[in-house]
Design a protein around this motif. Structure first.
Motif, PDB file in Angstrom:
ATOM      1  N   ILE A 105       0.833  -1.203   0.000  1.00 25.81           N
ATOM      2  CA  ILE A 105       0.000   0.000   0.000  1.00 25.81           C
ATOM      3  C   ILE A 105       0.867   1.252   0.000  1.00 25.81           C
ATOM      4  N   HIS A 125       0.428   4.026  -2.784  1.00 23.41           N
ATOM      5  CA  HIS A 125       0.120   5.376  -2.332  1.00 23.41           C
ATOM      6  C   HIS A 125       1.170   6.373  -2.821  1.00 23.41           C
ATOM      7  N   TYR A 156      -9.068   6.380  -4.063  1.00 19.16           N
ATOM      8  CA  TYR A 156      -9.394   5.308  -3.125  1.00 19.16           C
ATOM      9  C   TYR A 156     -10.828   4.824  -3.328  1.00 19.16           C
ATOM     10  N   ARG A 215      -5.231   0.101   3.391  1.00 19.67           N
ATOM     11  CA  ARG A 215      -4.528   1.187   4.076  1.00 19.67           C
ATOM     12  C   ARG A 215      -4.992   1.306   5.522  1.00 19.67           C
ATOM     13  N   LEU A 267       5.154   1.940   6.804  1.00 16.05           N
ATOM     14  CA  LEU A 267       4.163   2.992   7.039  1.00 16.05           C
ATOM     15  C   LEU A 267       4.834   4.330   7.336  1.00 16.05           C
ATOM     16  N   GLN A 277      -6.440  10.584   6.835  1.00 13.69           N
ATOM     17  CA  GLN A 277      -6.462   9.205   7.335  1.00 13.69           C
ATOM     18  C   GLN A 277      -7.730   8.946   8.151  1.00 13.69           C
TER      19      GLN A 277
END
Length: 209
Positions: free
Chosen positions: A72, A76, A111, A121, A136, A171
């Motif tokens: 991810i 991203h 997304y 995610r 991350l 987020q």
């Protein structure tokens, strides 16, 4: 007895062939997540899809969490590159908040088109695997660099705080949508409200424009 180091090989120490193999594993993981979801994915499936032996797979990724976090993060980062390029191409006539709203709006749409990756995610964000945490953290650094490229009016003295607010709002709203606590439209609207609230003080002309 000598302790064997089972840590995966650092990316910076990989040969071109090893980097290609790692990329194949990540591509296979992303494809499988899209097809069957995060929960059903197994390392053996990734190994078979990528053509990399299962034992070799663990030399690149210590666990499923590590692999999925790296996957991810890679996806991203590619998304961020596209978003920054798009916003920079339309810089003329846009205020700081206009550019940032465009940035997060297009990011949320990406997304939306890949809902399983949105779930991925959110899922890996809670991982306690140390190697997943490293992936991350790298994704967070990529976020920071992208936001700096878009929010050029924000001075260094407040830049870290502004980027922290925007990044965590993104987020948080993504998590609220994925977990069914809000609709995508409401999540996007709140995120854009946060962006305008924190960037309005920096609406003076951009010296870099």
């Amino acid at each position: 007895m000598t302790k064997v180091d089972l840590s995966p090989r650092p990316v910076e120490a990989m040969s071109p062939r090893q980097l290609e193999r790692r990329g194949n594993l990540i591509a296979a993981a992303l494809a499988l997540v899209t097809e069957i979801g995060v929960e059903r994915l197994q390392m053996r499936q990734v190994s078979e899809r990528s053509g990399v032996a299962l034992g070799t797979t663990y030399r690149y990724f210590s666990s499923k969490d590590h692999l999925l976090a790296a996957a991810i993060a890679e996806w991203h980062r590619s998304l961020l590159t596209d978003l920054v390029g798009e916003v920079r191409g339309r810089r003329a006539g846009l205020t700081a908040s206009d550019r940032m709203v465009r940035f997060v709006r297009h990011g949320m749409r990406a997304y939306q088109r890949q809902p399983e990756l949105a779930r991925l995610r959110v899922s890996v964000a809670a991982s306690t695997d140390p190697f997943a945490s490293e992936a991350l953290q790298a994704m967070a650094r990529a976020d920071g660099a992208a936001l700096r490229a878009v929010m050029t009016e924000v001075p260094p003295s407040t830049g870290d705080v502004v980027r922290h607010i925007v990044g965590h709002a993104w987020q948080g709203e993504l998590t609220a949508w994925v977990t069914g606590r809000t609709t995508l439209d409401d999540a996007r609207r709140r995120l854009e409200d946060v962006v305008r609230l924190v960037l309005t003080p920096y609406e003076a002309a951009d010296p870099a424009a």
